[in-house]
Design a protein around this motif. Structure first.
Motif, PDB file in Angstrom:
ATOM      1  N   TYR A 115      36.180  48.782  27.128  1.00  0.00           N
ATOM      2  CA  TYR A 115      35.719  47.409  27.308  1.00  0.00           C
ATOM      3  C   TYR A 115      35.046  47.281  28.657  1.00  0.00           C
ATOM      4  CZ  TYR A 115      39.059  46.599  23.529  1.00  0.00           C
ATOM      5  OH  TYR A 115      39.754  46.666  22.348  1.00  0.00           O
ATOM      6  N   ARG A 116      33.854  46.724  28.658  1.00  0.00           N
ATOM      7  CA  ARG A 116      33.157  46.487  29.922  1.00  0.00           C
ATOM      8  C   ARG A 116      33.831  45.385  30.713  1.00  0.00           C
ATOM      9  NH1 ARG A 116      28.008  46.562  27.271  1.00  0.00           N
ATOM     10  NH2 ARG A 116      27.269  48.697  27.322  1.00  0.00           N
ATOM     11  N   ALA A 117      33.614  45.392  32.008  1.00  0.00           N
ATOM     12  CA  ALA A 117      34.109  44.304  32.852  1.00  0.00           C
ATOM     13  C   ALA A 117      33.411  43.005  32.455  1.00  0.00           C
ATOM     14  CB  ALA A 117      33.828  44.626  34.317  1.00  0.00           C
ATOM     15  N   THR A 118      34.160  41.902  32.484  1.00  0.00           N
ATOM     16  CA  THR A 118      33.562  40.585  32.272  1.00  0.00           C
ATOM     17  C   THR A 118      33.869  39.739  33.506  1.00  0.00           C
ATOM     18  OG1 THR A 118      35.548  39.629  31.312  1.00  0.00           O
ATOM     19  CG2 THR A 118      34.029  40.729  29.778  1.00  0.00           C
ATOM     20  N   ALA A 119      33.439  38.479  33.452  1.00  0.00           N
ATOM     21  CA  ALA A 119      33.689  37.594  34.595  1.00  0.00           C
ATOM     22  C   ALA A 119      35.185  37.478  34.871  1.00  0.00           C
ATOM     23  CB  ALA A 119      33.090  36.223  34.317  1.00  0.00           C
ATOM     24  N   SER A 120      35.992  37.543  33.804  1.00  0.00           N
ATOM     25  CA  SER A 120      37.432  37.293  33.982  1.00  0.00           C
ATOM     26  C   SER A 120      38.292  38.557  33.860  1.00  0.00           C
ATOM     27  CB  SER A 120      37.896  36.270  32.944  1.00  0.00           C
ATOM     28  OG  SER A 120      37.634  36.779  31.649  1.00  0.00           O
ATOM     29  N   SER A 121      37.686  39.720  33.536  1.00  0.00           N
ATOM     30  CA  SER A 121      38.532  40.907  33.374  1.00  0.00           C
ATOM     31  C   SER A 121      37.830  42.150  33.887  1.00  0.00           C
ATOM     32  CB  SER A 121      38.885  41.096  31.891  1.00  0.00           C
ATOM     33  OG  SER A 121      37.715  41.399  31.156  1.00  0.00           O
ATOM     34  N   ARG A 122      38.659  43.089  34.361  1.00  0.00           N
ATOM     35  CA  ARG A 122      38.118  44.358  34.834  1.00  0.00           C
ATOM     36  C   ARG A 122      37.772  45.251  33.653  1.00  0.00           C
ATOM     37  NH1 ARG A 122      42.178  46.773  39.149  1.00  0.00           N
ATOM     38  NH2 ARG A 122      43.711  45.746  37.851  1.00  0.00           N
ATOM     39  N   GLU A 123      36.964  46.273  33.900  1.00  0.00           N
ATOM     40  CA  GLU A 123      36.706  47.267  32.846  1.00  0.00           C
ATOM     41  C   GLU A 123      38.021  47.948  32.487  1.00  0.00           C
ATOM     42  OE1 GLU A 123      33.914  50.565  33.111  1.00  0.00           O
ATOM     43  OE2 GLU A 123      35.501  51.609  32.020  1.00  0.00           O
ATOM     44  N   ARG A 124      38.228  48.202  31.202  1.00  0.00           N
ATOM     45  CA  ARG A 124      39.440  48.917  30.829  1.00  0.00           C
ATOM     46  C   ARG A 124      39.161  49.783  29.609  1.00  0.00           C
ATOM     47  NH1 ARG A 124      41.884  45.564  26.635  1.00  0.00           N
ATOM     48  NH2 ARG A 124      40.545  43.751  26.600  1.00  0.00           N
ATOM     49  N   THR A 125      39.957  50.817  29.469  1.00  0.00           N
ATOM     50  CA  THR A 125      39.855  51.669  28.288  1.00  0.00           C
ATOM     51  C   THR A 125      41.248  51.828  27.711  1.00  0.00           C
ATOM     52  OG1 THR A 125      37.956  52.841  29.175  1.00  0.00           O
ATOM     53  CG2 THR A 125      39.168  53.912  27.394  1.00  0.00           C
ATOM     54  N   THR A 126      41.358  51.469  26.446  1.00  0.00           N
ATOM     55  CA  THR A 126      42.643  51.501  25.760  1.00  0.00           C
ATOM     56  C   THR A 126      42.655  52.637  24.747  1.00  0.00           C
ATOM     57  OG1 THR A 126      42.878  49.107  25.995  1.00  0.00           O
ATOM     58  CG2 THR A 126      44.200  50.159  24.276  1.00  0.00           C
ATOM     59  N   MET A 127      43.730  53.423  24.764  1.00  0.00           N
ATOM     60  CA  MET A 127      43.935  54.426  23.723  1.00  0.00           C
ATOM     61  C   MET A 127      45.005  53.903  22.778  1.00  0.00           C
ATOM     62  SD  MET A 127      42.160  57.274  23.819  1.00  0.00           S
ATOM     63  CE  MET A 127      43.118  58.201  22.621  1.00  0.00           C
ATOM     64  N   CYS A 128      44.650  53.811  21.494  1.00  0.00           N
ATOM     65  CA  CYS A 128      45.616  53.436  20.459  1.00  0.00           C
ATOM     66  C   CYS A 128      46.112  54.740  19.838  1.00  0.00           C
ATOM     67  CB  CYS A 128      44.911  52.558  19.427  1.00  0.00           C
ATOM     68  SG  CYS A 128      45.940  52.132  18.019  1.00  0.00           S
ATOM     69  N   ILE A 129      47.420  54.986  19.915  1.00  0.00           N
ATOM     70  CA  ILE A 129      47.929  56.289  19.494  1.00  0.00           C
ATOM     71  C   ILE A 129      49.009  56.159  18.417  1.00  0.00           C
ATOM     72  CG2 ILE A 129      47.327  57.391  21.694  1.00  0.00           C
ATOM     73  CD1 ILE A 129      50.220  57.183  22.546  1.00  0.00           C
ATOM     74  N   SER A 130      49.238  57.260  17.709  1.00  0.00           N
ATOM     75  CA  SER A 130      50.212  57.309  16.615  1.00  0.00           C
ATOM     76  C   SER A 130      51.527  57.917  17.094  1.00  0.00           C
ATOM     77  CB  SER A 130      49.663  58.162  15.460  1.00  0.00           C
ATOM     78  OG  SER A 130      48.498  57.571  14.919  1.00  0.00           O
ATOM     79  N   SER A 131      52.620  57.448  16.515  1.00  0.00           N
ATOM     80  CA  SER A 131      53.945  57.975  16.876  1.00  0.00           C
ATOM     81  C   SER A 131      54.614  58.713  15.735  1.00  0.00           C
ATOM     82  CB  SER A 131      54.850  56.823  17.333  1.00  0.00           C
ATOM     83  OG  SER A 131      54.950  55.846  16.313  1.00  0.00           O
ATOM     84  N   GLN A 132      54.119  58.537  14.513  1.00  0.00           N
ATOM     85  CA  GLN A 132      54.642  59.260  13.349  1.00  0.00           C
ATOM     86  C   GLN A 132      53.455  59.645  12.465  1.00  0.00           C
ATOM     87  OE1 GLN A 132      57.285  56.073  11.737  1.00  0.00           O
ATOM     88  NE2 GLN A 132      59.004  57.402  12.294  1.00  0.00           N
ATOM     89  N   ALA A 133      53.640  60.702  11.674  1.00  0.00           N
ATOM     90  CA  ALA A 133      52.678  60.985  10.607  1.00  0.00           C
ATOM     91  C   ALA A 133      53.140  60.137   9.433  1.00  0.00           C
ATOM     92  CB  ALA A 133      52.680  62.471  10.257  1.00  0.00           C
ATOM     93  N   GLY A 134      52.328  59.127   9.083  1.00  0.00           N
ATOM     94  CA  GLY A 134      52.761  58.148   8.093  1.00  0.00           C
ATOM     95  C   GLY A 134      53.708  57.145   8.714  1.00  0.00           C
ATOM     96  N   CYS A 135      54.397  56.382   7.860  1.00  0.00           N
ATOM     97  CA  CYS A 135      55.329  55.352   8.347  1.00  0.00           C
ATOM     98  C   CYS A 135      56.289  55.013   7.215  1.00  0.00           C
ATOM     99  CB  CYS A 135      54.557  54.096   8.770  1.00  0.00           C
ATOM    100  SG  CYS A 135      55.610  52.818   9.535  1.00  0.00           S
ATOM    101  N   GLY A 136      57.531  54.740   7.550  1.00  0.00           N
ATOM    102  CA  GLY A 136      58.532  54.425   6.531  1.00  0.00           C
ATOM    103  C   GLY A 136      58.814  52.941   6.382  1.00  0.00           C
ATOM    104  N   MET A 137      58.035  52.096   7.052  1.00  0.00           N
ATOM    105  CA  MET A 137      58.375  50.668   7.085  1.00  0.00           C
ATOM    106  C   MET A 137      57.825  49.884   5.903  1.00  0.00           C
ATOM    107  SD  MET A 137      60.420  50.347   9.611  1.00  0.00           S
ATOM    108  CE  MET A 137      61.025  51.985   9.290  1.00  0.00           C
ATOM    109  N   ASN A 138      56.846  50.467   5.198  1.00  0.00           N
ATOM    110  CA  ASN A 138      56.422  49.944   3.896  1.00  0.00           C
ATOM    111  C   ASN A 138      55.855  48.527   3.900  1.00  0.00           C
ATOM    112  OD1 ASN A 138      56.089  50.476   1.151  1.00  0.00           O
ATOM    113  ND2 ASN A 138      58.019  49.494   0.617  1.00  0.00           N
ATOM    114  N   CYS A 139      55.186  48.130   4.979  1.00  0.00           N
ATOM    115  CA  CYS A 139      54.554  46.803   5.001  1.00  0.00           C
ATOM    116  C   CYS A 139      53.374  46.821   4.018  1.00  0.00           C
ATOM    117  CB  CYS A 139      54.085  46.456   6.413  1.00  0.00           C
ATOM    118  SG  CYS A 139      55.425  46.509   7.622  1.00  0.00           S
ATOM    119  N   PRO A 140      53.336  45.885   3.062  1.00  0.00           N
ATOM    120  CA  PRO A 140      52.390  46.002   1.948  1.00  0.00           C
ATOM    121  C   PRO A 140      50.916  45.829   2.327  1.00  0.00           C
ATOM    122  CG  PRO A 140      53.601  43.935   1.830  1.00  0.00           C
ATOM    123  CD  PRO A 140      54.239  44.743   2.924  1.00  0.00           C
TER     124      PRO A 140
END
Ligand code: SAH
Length: 374
Positions: A115-140
């Motif tokens: 994300y580029r810097a804006t008037a109200s926020s600094r530049e930032r880079t977010t990594m979205c990462i996985s913690s399991q292969a698949g998931c057992g929580m079954n949200c439809p």
């Protein structure tokens, strides 16, 4: 017999354990492992400085170690864990989604969002990462939930996703020139608190000062959960003040039982009580995730009920327009219903934002890309 489709799975199958890796170990454990190879302990610190401190993943550049020692440590402690099988970019190259193949053939995904810097926020880079292969929580409504749980990731498999992003930013491979990872969100595949030990290990590797860890700020890290109440309470005591996100999606048990099936075990009130205790212990504002689904959970009375539950607490609501999974009967809310939902919360003094929908055209987040690759 393995788990059946449509079943909640809290305990991961004990299969597919990856080979041990430097990043599974804390600094003391790395020294022990190096000593067990017949080498002096300080070699562990040297390697950590290269791998984590300088993001150098090519051992031939580690010229302060003899070549034979580099080879020995690489063979014993740095097995390749993640092989890229697909990478897709959008937003002019500022969003990069990678599907990784693990040693046993399982697929997981991570997403880099710059994300580029804006008037109200600094530049930032977010990594979205996985913690399991698949998931057992079954949200439809979630693509990963539909595929079921394959296995837990190891600490190193989790951290290596973040490191891969950090390396590509450091090399200048991401649009916008060289940069650094500033934020990590556990919002890829899997329920992080169902893989508690590995995730807490990963949080230490991410937050510990270099060369022991990556030296990221805990406040830039978000762990997102369906609401495993005992684990939320345990996390509050770890001394790692990461942000907790709770995937609520409904303020009433009747609907939440169907959208987030773990609600049949821990009710809305129990999840929120644990979240408030977490905020109390860490001083961190709780993030409430709420995917707006047309005519399912987007009614005005539900917004008002949600506001009643949250008002007065250290909390922020993140509304996510539903990203429909292939074949889904559900879709995102109408714009006017979304606006009315936002207003109902704001009118009652509950801070709320609507999440921007990065990466939608590359199969969104939430397991959709891995599902399309498999
Ligand atoms: N298991 C954890 C983290 C992974 S999902 C959790 O549930 O919190 C990260 C967020 O994306 C969760 O809030 C999840 O409910 C949401 N999500 C999953 N599928 C989605 C979809 N199709 N559209 C919008 N949000 C979705």
């Amino acid at each position: 017999m393995g788990p059946q489709p449509g079943e909640l799975v809290l305990q991961a199958p004990a299969r597919g354990r990856p080979p041990q890796h430097l990043l599974d170990l804390d600094a003391a454990g790395r020294r022990d492992a190096v000593v067990a190879l017949g080498l002096p302990a300080f070699r562990a610190d040297q390697v950590s400085r290269h791998w984590l401190g300088r993001l150098e993943d090519d051992p031939s550049t580690w010229t302060d170690l003899p070549a034979a020692v580099r080879d020995q440590i690489t063979a014993a402690l740095l097995p390749p864990l993640l092989t890229p099988v697909r990478a897709l970019t959008c937003d002019g190259g500022a969003t990069v989604k990678t599907v990784w193949r693990l040693h046993d053939g399982s697929l997981v995904e991570s997403v880099l969002m710059r994300y580029r810097a804006t008037a109200s926020s600094r530049e930032r880079t977010t990594m979205c990462i996985s913690s399991q292969a698949g998931c057992g929580m079954n949200c439809p409504f979630c693509a990963t939930g539909q595929a079921g749980l394959t296995r837990n990731l190891s600490t190193a498999e989790i951290v290596e996703q973040a490191l891969a992003g950090a390396r590509s930013l450091a090399r200048g491979d991401v649009a916008g020139g060289p940069g650094r990872v500033s934020n990590i969100v556990f919002m890829g595949m899997g329920e992080p608190l169902a893989n508690y030990r590995s995730v807490v290990g990963a949080l230490h590797r991410l937050c510990d000062a270099a060369p022991s860890g990556l030296g990221l700020s805990a406040r830039g890290i978000t762990v997102s959960t369906v609401g495993l109440v005992p684990r939320i309470r345990e996390l509050a005591g770890e001394g790692l003040p990461v942000t907790l996100a709770v995937s609520l999606h409904a303020p009433d048990d009747e609907l939440r039982d169907t959208l987030v099936p773990i609600n049949t075990r821990w009710k809305v009130s129990e999840v929120l009580d644990a979240a408030w205790a977490y905020a109390e212990a860490t001083g961190r504002r709780i993030s409430i995730e709420y995917a707006l689904i047309k005519d399912v959970n987007d009614q005005r009375w539900r917004a008002e009920l949600l506001a009643d539950l949250l008002v007065g607490h250290l909390v922020h609501v993140n509304l996510i327009p539903l990203n429909p999974t292939p074949g889904s009967k559900w879709t995102a809310s109408r714009r006017q219903d979304e606006r009315a939902f936002v207003r109902a919360l704001e009118d009652r003094g509950v801070p709320v934002t609507v999440r921007d929908t990065r990466g939608r055209e590359i199969d969104g987040a939430c397991g959709q890309l891995a599902a399309a690759t498999a």
